[in-house]
Design an enzyme around this catalytic site. Structure first.
Site, PDB file in Angstrom:
ATOM      1  N   CYS A 185      -0.716  -5.252   0.918  1.00 43.96           N
ATOM      2  CA  CYS A 185      -0.729  -4.016   0.332  1.00 43.96           C
ATOM      3  C   CYS A 185       0.807  -3.571  -0.006  1.00 43.96           C
ATOM      4  CB  CYS A 185      -1.263  -2.994   1.391  1.00 43.96           C
ATOM      5  SG  CYS A 185      -3.237  -3.299   1.424  1.00 43.96           S
ATOM      6  N   GLU A 187      -5.261   0.687   0.487  1.00 39.57           N
ATOM      7  CA  GLU A 187      -3.977   1.080  -0.185  1.00 39.57           C
ATOM      8  C   GLU A 187      -4.251   0.154  -1.453  1.00 39.57           C
ATOM      9  OE1 GLU A 187      -2.329   0.724   3.743  1.00 39.57           O
ATOM     10  OE2 GLU A 187      -3.833  -0.480   2.747  1.00 39.57           O
TER      11      GLU A 187
END
Length: 154
Positions: free
Chosen positions: A91, A60
Site C-alpha cells: 500500500c 488503502e
C-alpha cells in the site's frame, strides 16, 4: 498546522475509522482509508482481502483505486490519504507511485505489536526512497483507532 486544519484532518480520519468498522463487521481487519482532494472525499475503502479473497484488497488500495477512477488519473498529487493504520509495503508503494504528497496515519505497527509483526523497513524509509517529498503525520485519533482492535487475537 493550524487548529482548523487539525479539525479537518480529524474529520477525514473519522471517515477512515468508519471504513475500518465496516471492514471489521465483514470479518476483515479493522483497516480503513480515505483519499481527499480539494476538501472532498474522492476515494474510500476498508480492508476486504479476507471477505472477498483478494490479497490486494487492502483499505488503502481500495481507496486509491476509487480515487484514481473518480479523478480519471493515476496521479494523485493533489490528494491527501488518511489511513487508520500504517500502510503495508504494498500500500505504501501504491501511495508513492500515485504521488500522494500527504499521508496521515492513525496507529503505527508499533502500536499493535501484539497483533502485527515488526517490520525491518519503516514507511519513512520507503518514503525517502520514493523519489519525491511526502509529508507523513502519525498518531491522528490513535486511541479511537486502537479501540477497533479490542477483542482481536493474532
Amino acid at each position: 498546522m493550524n487548529y482548523m486544519q487539525n479539525l479537518l484532518d480529524e474529520k477525514f480520519m473519522i471517515l477512515a475509522i468508519e471504513e475500518a468498522k465496516i471492514a471489521k463487521a465483514n470479518g476483515d481487519w479493522p483497516f480503513g482509508a480515505v483519499v481527499v482532494s480539494d476538501g472532498q472525499v474522492v476515494g474510500k475503502g476498508g480492508a476486504e482481502n479476507n471477505s472477498i479473497g483478494d490479497v490486494t484488497a487492502h483499505a488503502e488500495m481500495n481507496a486509491i483505486r476509487l480515487a484514481c477512477k473518480t479523478l480519471g488519473s493515476n496521479n494523485l498529487q493533489n490528494c491527501t490519504i488518511y489511513c487508520t493504520n500504517e500502510p503495508c509495503l504494498m500500500c505504501a508503494a501504491a501511495i508513492f507511485q500515485a504521488h500522494v504528497p500527504r499521508l496521515f496515519i492513525g496507529a503505527s505497527r508499533d502500536d499493535l505489536s501484539q497483533l502485527l509483526r515488526v517490520r525491518k523497513i519503516r514507511i519513512e524509509d520507503l518514503a525517502q526512497d520514493s523519489g519525491y517529498k511526502i509529508e507523513i503525520v502519525k498518531g491522528v485519533l490513535k486511541d479511537d483507532i486502537l479501540k477497533q482492535f479490542e477483542g482481536i487475537k493474532k
